[in-house]
Design a protein around this motif. Structure first.
Motif, short mmCIF file in Angstrom:
data_model
loop_
_atom_site.label_atom_id
_atom_site.label_comp_id
_atom_site.label_asym_id
_atom_site.label_seq_id
_atom_site.Cartn_x
_atom_site.Cartn_y
_atom_site.Cartn_z
N MET A 98 0.81 -1.22 0.00
CA MET A 98 0.00 0.00 0.00
C MET A 98 0.84 1.27 0.00
N LYS A 99 2.06 1.19 -0.48
CA LYS A 99 2.89 2.40 -0.54
C LYS A 99 2.49 3.21 -1.77
N ILE A 130 -2.42 11.94 -1.60
CA ILE A 130 -2.32 12.20 -0.16
C ILE A 130 -2.10 13.69 0.12
N PRO A 177 -7.40 8.72 0.84
CA PRO A 177 -6.27 9.36 0.18
C PRO A 177 -5.28 8.36 -0.40
N ARG A 206 -4.05 -0.04 -4.91
CA ARG A 206 -5.27 -0.34 -4.19
C ARG A 206 -5.58 0.74 -3.16
N LEU A 207 -6.85 1.07 -3.07
CA LEU A 207 -7.32 2.08 -2.12
C LEU A 207 -8.43 1.55 -1.23
#
Lengths: 361, 361
Positions: A1-2, A103, A126, A132-133
């Protein structure tokens, strides 16, 4: 998730004279053009009753990817919620809308201007939409307007003097050498591949995705794109400023706007390659049918500025020169009022509606 | 879904010397004390397998209500996610964490400091937790630390000179007239009623709510609360400043800190009145068992300041006097080092774990 490292910047935050919230009524009008089409597609393709009955939850989840700071995103989300409601007057789902942007987007400004009379639960997610969000199979409708033409980053090779794809003296692939065009196109393909993969995982079967972005007719040579007049004159302004010693020439050479303008054929190919979505509609539209009189070049450039200023500041680190730069662009473009008005009436908006196929992922 | 009008303000944003993110390690230590208890309760009461199997979704949704700007919220959400994971090693749910605080909280600062290696999807849900924030039956675990003792607003009657509950010369109900105490207690009851109703609607049956807030032993008179020394000296500093003409006397009289400190008996009564939750645990704890040496009064007041400064600025509109005010408080409190250290070792933390009953709402 970076998050991906990004060369593009969010739209201008706050509510000042150069903010996106104050300089986005053109985008509003562009999106307005597709409103009727989106409502048609929701009516035809979005089966609220089925989507609710196949889940133990009574919630329809929507996301606007690349929402900036409003107000366009609020207007859009509300008409979509209304369209879904009128699809199924006998059920009363809860609606949850996720506002997404990078972000560093000004979410504080977005939250402070949330419409008090909205009939959905508001949330923000954000991060970069190239990854992936959201949780698996959690979204029923995804909307994205004027965002996916932004690349996740400028291709490395166009900034490299030793590369055959080096783009010195230009700030975009339009009108550039073939290597530059290929580098941009390659990056767009890779970005869309990641975008579609992530959305396929996040969306429920039967869910709808509305995509609106800059577009160009199939088989138009990149040197013939309508936006060339804008990017060329942006480059000329920067080169003039470098000649006068205001900017560093190497920095102008290494500056490239991370935007790619796809044609329907390319977009269709990428969606088919991913394989998880059916294409319900894909077309090019003229976004400025509402534009009856000649465009005010200053107003137009202020819209471009609200969306792109951060990208310039991040590269050149000279915030104090940004007024100067855009004044020069306005002056240069003012020599071509007819050409600009003509360009603004070309079909430069790509509109696509996809449906997440019903297979197990 | 309209936010309540609030007299309390969010914690200080940003990452400067007076920010909450830089002045919240006491709160971190306070919450640290309950970590083992929370982990125990999750192990005993949070049936991940059941919660996942009763839903078509593979997602566990958590919310931290009153999250401020980090880093405590990140640390807490991660240990809770880990505890849920170790409950059910054979399934791999997705986790989605909703960070909540007032709309004017500095969410930009929160997002910029999101841990890159988190293993949950991050979202924010801005707004007052005294109303609905989330769709029906969508949350599996709710956490709230050091937030619910903030009232939604100062009771009107304590600001009204003509009222029997007028609180001139004081800034809190501690040590005040009975009418003031009743007004504060009444507001807290009404706030908790709305809070519990909203959470009952938002949580799934079997979902867990962890509540941590300031607390006091049952049947202690409001004039005997350990926090009296802090609030009295805050009031004395303001009164001195009014006498010196720095502040307006009427404004000091009408200033009241919207915090209520409940006892377990009162909290239990409110939860039972709501009726949708079983009480798995409710107790008072000494939050500062970790405090071996004497507290540094400046550090302690900086923590209070990071959480409360906005409330002072909103009322007095004199940002330039805020340093002066807190310096005076530090000076005054420095006369009572032993008393303060004694107070910090009293049981002033209320800890409760509730479980959403399994009935249909």
């Amino acid at each position: 998730m970076k998050g991906a490292s990004l060369d593009s910047c969010p739209a201008n935050g706050g509510h000042g004279s150069h903010s996106y919230s104050k300089n986005s009524h053109y985008q509003k009008s562009f999106v307005d053009i597709v409103r009727i089409k989106v409502e048609e597609e929701i009516k035809e393709n979005f089966n609220t009753t089925h989507l609710i009955s196949s889940s133990s939850s009574n919630t329809i989840r929507l996301a606007d990817l690349g929402c900036a700071t409003g107000p366009n995103t609020f207007w859009t989300m509300q008409y979509i919620v209304n369209a879904i409601k009128s699809n199924s007057p006998n059920i009363s789902p809860n609606f949850q809308v996720f506002f997404n942007d990078q972000i560093s987007n000004d979410f504080n400004a977005l939250f402070l201007s949330l419409p008090p009379d909205r009939d959905y639960f508001a949330a923000a997610a954000p991060g970069s939409f190239h990854g992936r969000l959201f949780p698996d199979s959690s979204l029923h409708l995804v909307h994205t307007a004027y965002s996916i033409h932004w690349l996740s980053a400028v291709p490395e090779e166009v900034k490299d003097k030793r590369s055959a794809a080096w783009n010195g003296g230009r700030i975009h692939y339009i009108g550039a050498a073939e290597g530059v065009v290929e580098a941009y196109a390659g990056r767009f393909s890779a970005d869309m591949e990641r975008f579609l993969k992530a959305r396929a995982e996040e969306m429920v079967g039967g869910g709808i995705m509305v995509m609106i972005c800059l577009g160009v007719c199939d088989d138009v040579s990149p040197s013939q794109l309508p936006f060339r007049i804008l990017y060329d004159n942006l480059a000329f302004a920067l080169i003039d400023m470098a000649k006068e010693g205001l900017l560093n020439e190497d920095e102008v050479d290494s500056f490239n706007i991370p935007i790619f303008i796809p044609c329907p054929k390319k977009m269709r190919k990428l969606i088919e390659k991913d394989g998880h979505f059916s294409i319900e509609r894909i077309e090019l539209a003229e976004p400025a049918t509402w534009l009856k009189e000649n465009v005010d070049i200053r107003v137009w450039i202020n819209h471009i500025r609200a969306a792109m200023e951060g990208t310039f500041i991040q590269h050149f680190k000279k915030k104090e020169l940004i007024d100067e730069m855009f004044e020069r662009v306005i002056k240069k473009l003012s020599n071509y009022p007819e050409e600009i008005n003509e360009k603004l009436h070309e079909k430069v908006q790509l509109f696509a509606v996809l449906k997440r196929k019903d297979d197990a992922f």
